[in-house]
Design a protein around this motif. Structure first.
Motif, mmCIF file in Angstrom:
data_model
loop_
_atom_site.group_PDB
_atom_site.id
_atom_site.type_symbol
_atom_site.label_atom_id
_atom_site.label_comp_id
_atom_site.label_asym_id
_atom_site.label_seq_id
_atom_site.Cartn_x
_atom_site.Cartn_y
_atom_site.Cartn_z
ATOM 1 N N GLY A 44 5.658 4.249 1.744
ATOM 2 C CA GLY A 44 5.486 3.059 0.907
ATOM 3 C C GLY A 44 4.792 1.959 1.680
ATOM 4 O O GLY A 44 4.107 2.227 2.691
ATOM 5 N N ARG A 45 5.025 0.724 1.259
ATOM 6 C CA ARG A 45 4.271 -0.404 1.852
ATOM 7 C C ARG A 45 4.583 -0.623 3.322
ATOM 8 O O ARG A 45 3.849 -1.330 4.012
ATOM 9 C CB ARG A 45 4.525 -1.671 1.042
ATOM 10 N N GLU A 46 5.671 -0.004 3.825
ATOM 11 C CA GLU A 46 5.952 -0.115 5.265
ATOM 12 C C GLU A 46 4.759 0.387 6.098
ATOM 13 O O GLU A 46 4.507 -0.098 7.195
ATOM 14 C CB GLU A 46 7.243 0.640 5.644
ATOM 15 N N ILE A 142 13.714 -3.913 2.481
ATOM 16 C CA ILE A 142 14.144 -3.750 3.882
ATOM 17 C C ILE A 142 13.259 -2.709 4.572
ATOM 18 O O ILE A 142 12.824 -2.892 5.708
ATOM 19 C CB ILE A 142 15.636 -3.341 3.943
ATOM 20 N N MET A 143 12.974 -1.617 3.861
ATOM 21 C CA MET A 143 12.147 -0.565 4.464
ATOM 22 C C MET A 143 10.729 -1.078 4.759
ATOM 23 O O MET A 143 10.138 -0.749 5.789
ATOM 24 C CB MET A 143 12.083 0.649 3.533
ATOM 25 N N GLU A 144 10.197 -1.883 3.839
ATOM 26 C CA GLU A 144 8.810 -2.363 3.988
ATOM 27 C C GLU A 144 8.666 -3.426 5.072
ATOM 28 O O GLU A 144 7.595 -3.612 5.644
ATOM 29 C CB GLU A 144 8.339 -2.977 2.661
ATOM 30 N N GLY A 145 9.767 -4.151 5.333
ATOM 31 C CA GLY A 145 9.708 -5.263 6.288
ATOM 32 C C GLY A 145 9.623 -6.587 5.551
ATOM 33 O O GLY A 145 9.139 -6.646 4.415
ATOM 34 N N ILE A 146 10.118 -7.652 6.174
ATOM 35 C CA ILE A 146 10.107 -8.978 5.537
ATOM 36 C C ILE A 146 9.311 -9.937 6.422
ATOM 37 O O ILE A 146 9.580 -10.071 7.613
ATOM 38 C CB ILE A 146 11.546 -9.502 5.324
ATOM 39 N N ARG A 147 8.337 -10.577 5.800
ATOM 40 C CA ARG A 147 7.514 -11.538 6.548
ATOM 41 C C ARG A 147 8.160 -12.919 6.534
ATOM 42 O O ARG A 147 8.913 -13.246 5.613
ATOM 43 C CB ARG A 147 6.160 -11.691 5.864
ATOM 44 N N LYS A 148 7.779 -13.718 7.492
ATOM 45 C CA LYS A 148 8.278 -15.100 7.541
ATOM 46 C C LYS A 148 7.901 -15.848 6.255
ATOM 47 O O LYS A 148 8.652 -16.691 5.792
ATOM 48 C CB LYS A 148 7.697 -15.831 8.753
ATOM 49 N N PRO A 175 7.979 2.164 9.323
ATOM 50 C CA PRO A 175 6.962 3.117 8.852
ATOM 51 C C PRO A 175 7.288 4.580 9.126
ATOM 52 O O PRO A 175 6.682 5.461 8.526
ATOM 53 C CB PRO A 175 5.704 2.686 9.627
ATOM 54 N N ASN A 176 8.253 4.832 10.012
ATOM 55 C CA ASN A 176 8.573 6.236 10.330
ATOM 56 C C ASN A 176 9.587 6.858 9.382
ATOM 57 O O ASN A 176 9.983 8.014 9.576
ATOM 58 C CB ASN A 176 9.104 6.327 11.766
ATOM 59 N N LEU A 177 9.988 6.101 8.351
ATOM 60 C CA LEU A 177 11.030 6.634 7.467
ATOM 61 C C LEU A 177 10.610 7.911 6.751
ATOM 62 O O LEU A 177 11.454 8.695 6.323
ATOM 63 C CB LEU A 177 11.417 5.585 6.428
ATOM 64 N N TYR A 178 9.292 8.117 6.597
ATOM 65 C CA TYR A 178 8.908 9.345 5.873
ATOM 66 C C TYR A 178 9.183 10.603 6.700
ATOM 67 O O TYR A 178 9.132 11.713 6.176
ATOM 68 C CB TYR A 178 7.489 9.253 5.298
ATOM 69 N N PHE A 179 9.552 10.410 7.971
ATOM 70 C CA PHE A 179 10.011 11.546 8.787
ATOM 71 C C PHE A 179 11.538 11.628 8.660
ATOM 72 O O PHE A 179 12.289 11.271 9.574
ATOM 73 C CB PHE A 179 9.560 11.381 10.235
ATOM 74 N N THR A 180 11.988 12.079 7.490
ATOM 75 C CA THR A 180 13.432 12.071 7.196
ATOM 76 C C THR A 180 14.214 13.030 8.082
ATOM 77 O O THR A 180 15.438 12.993 8.104
ATOM 78 C CB THR A 180 13.687 12.443 5.716
#
Ligand SMILES: NC(=O)NCCC[C@H](N)C(=O)O
Length: 431
Positions: A44-46, A142-148, A175-180
């Motif tokens: 995803g957007r991560e 949370i997976m994608e990350g949160i910007r300031k 970004p490595n979450l797709y390696f489940t």
């Protein structure tokens, strides 16, 4: 009760889970039994939150082009479905674990703490921002990350003033979450939930802890946790290979320490059917970060092996068995072929070399995960199409190969085995 798509599930059916005839929602007694159920994560957007400055710390060598990576991942998922496997998505399973307010609150607090925030203005602002979301949106955020710039920040927060003002993220993307495969590994009717090596991946296994404890499909179903994530020593699923219903191979690698290996072996020996763990030492580098990047099981007596780990036929290995008084016995060995024959009770073994052992092709195809095959049944595998020399070798050795498209997914340095966490496989006839 709602699932992640908002569909109402009658309470009485919430535990009516699909275990494919097994008594537990997790059932993995081999690497090669017919694959019935598997957890994936669609990129995803991560991925789009990687930058040249962060990619190396976040364990990428390049930035994948997301629309193509998603197309390739959908093709991979469809290949698994077309061959009889149920595909579950990590983000949906996590969201379905966080429907209750109290659990959701606790999850957010732990995730923020593990992301470096505890108390203070930024912590409160992040908590409020996340808790206002529905579970699936919250998990994806949370997976994608949160910007300031995503939240209203009070710039008087001392913590932020003392940090690098130009760094855009409050919560780094994952970004490595797709390696489940790596944050957790199913073994028998349980799993290890892993303390991972690098900070870039360490938060990933928190999702699995909540899934096992709170998703109706898994919670209160007797799933064993052979080793939880509350450890200082490190282990990752790419190093955990379930060779049979009583034999494991575990890599001693860049990502898995000998201490963690001994620890999980001790728990398996005391509480499960497992009585043999073969520790296999591999080079400690990014191209070969896990055992499954250089060695996978694809049939009762067939394996893929990257020729560069063979080291003239000698690899450092230790065969562990339960000893007296809870101790473990350990025997040092160096002949991979002989060790595998012995622990698997096979008279003949076929080690199929990546890239046909060619000095240029083998490292090139290994780099693009040519050794990282996912068995979906004995003698039947899913591989990346780009590794055409290795794929041809597999076919010459009688393996049925399903190729999947792979130009962008492979930039994360993981292949079909890394991108899948099997949770149910049929037992082998000879187990
Ligand atoms: N089992 C595996 O080998 N997984 C691949 C993980 C790749 C990821 N970029 C990592 O470095 O952790």
């Amino acid at each position: 009760m709602h699932n992640s798509t908002g569909v109402i599930i009658p309470e009485s059916h919430a535990n009516d889970v699909k275990n494919f005839g097994f008594s537990s929602p997790i059932h993995i007694t081999s690497e090669i039994g017919k694959l019935r159920s598997v957890i994936l994560k669609r990129p995803g957007r991560e991925i789009e939150n990687l930058t040249p400055d962060t990619m190396s710390r976040l364990l990428f060598d390049d930035i994948p082009y997301l629309p193509i990576a998603q197309k390739e991942h959908d093709y991979f998922a469809q290949t698994l479905k077309d061959n009889g496997a149920e595909v579950l998505y990590l983000e949906n399973l996590a969201a379905d674990s966080l429907n209750e307010g109290e659990i959701k609150n606790e999850f957010v607090e732990r995730m923020l703490q593990e992301s470096g925030f505890k108390d203070g203005l930024t912590y409160s602002a992040l908590k409020e921002y996340l808790l206002a979301m529905e579970p699936l949106q919250m998990v994806n955020t949370i997976m994608e990350g949160i910007r300031k710039t995503d939240i209203d920040l009070n710039c008087k927060d001392l913590r932020l003033l003392s940090e690098d003002a130009d760094y855009p993220f409050l919560l780094d993307p994952m970004p490595n979450l797709y390696f489940t495969r790596d944050p957790a590994a199913a073994i028998g009717e349980g799993l290890s939930i892993n303390h991972m090596t690098y900070a870039a991946r360490r938060r990933e296994s928190l999702f699995m802890e909540y899934i096992i404890n709170h998703n109706p499909r898994f919670a209160n179903q007797g799933v064993q946790v052979w080793r939880n994530r509350n450890h200082a020593t490190r282990i990752e699923g790419g190093d955990e290979l379930v060779l049979s219903d009583h034999v494991m191979a575990i890599g001693i690698s860049q990502r898995t320490s000998a201490d963690a290996l001994e620890d999980i072996a001790r728990n398996l020996f005391s509480n499960s059917n497992y009585d043999t763990v073969v520790g296999i030492k591999i080079p400690h580098n990014h191209a070969m970060m896990h055992l499954d990047t250089v060695f996978t099981m694809i049939n009762y007596n067939q394996f893929t092996v990257h020729p560069q780990i063979m080291n003239g036929g000698k690899i450092d290995m230790w065969i562990l068995h339960p000893g007296q008084d809870g101790r473990i016995t350990s025997e040092h060995r160096t002949d991979l072929l002989e060790v595998l024959k012995e622990v698997l009770h096979q008279s003949e073994l076929d080690l199929i070399p990546t890239g046909n052992s060619d000095p240029i092709v083998a490292p090139r195809e290994q780099w693009n995960d040519g050794s990282n095959t996912l068995a979906i049944a004995p003698g039947e595998v899913v591989t990346y199409d780009r590794n055409y020399v290795s794929n041809e070798m597999l076919r010459e050795h009688g393996i049925l190969v399903h190729e999947v498209i792979s130009s962008e997914l492979s930039r994360g340095r993981g292949g079909p085995r890394c991108m899948s966490m099997p949770i149910i496989r049929e037992d082998l006839e000879t187990n």
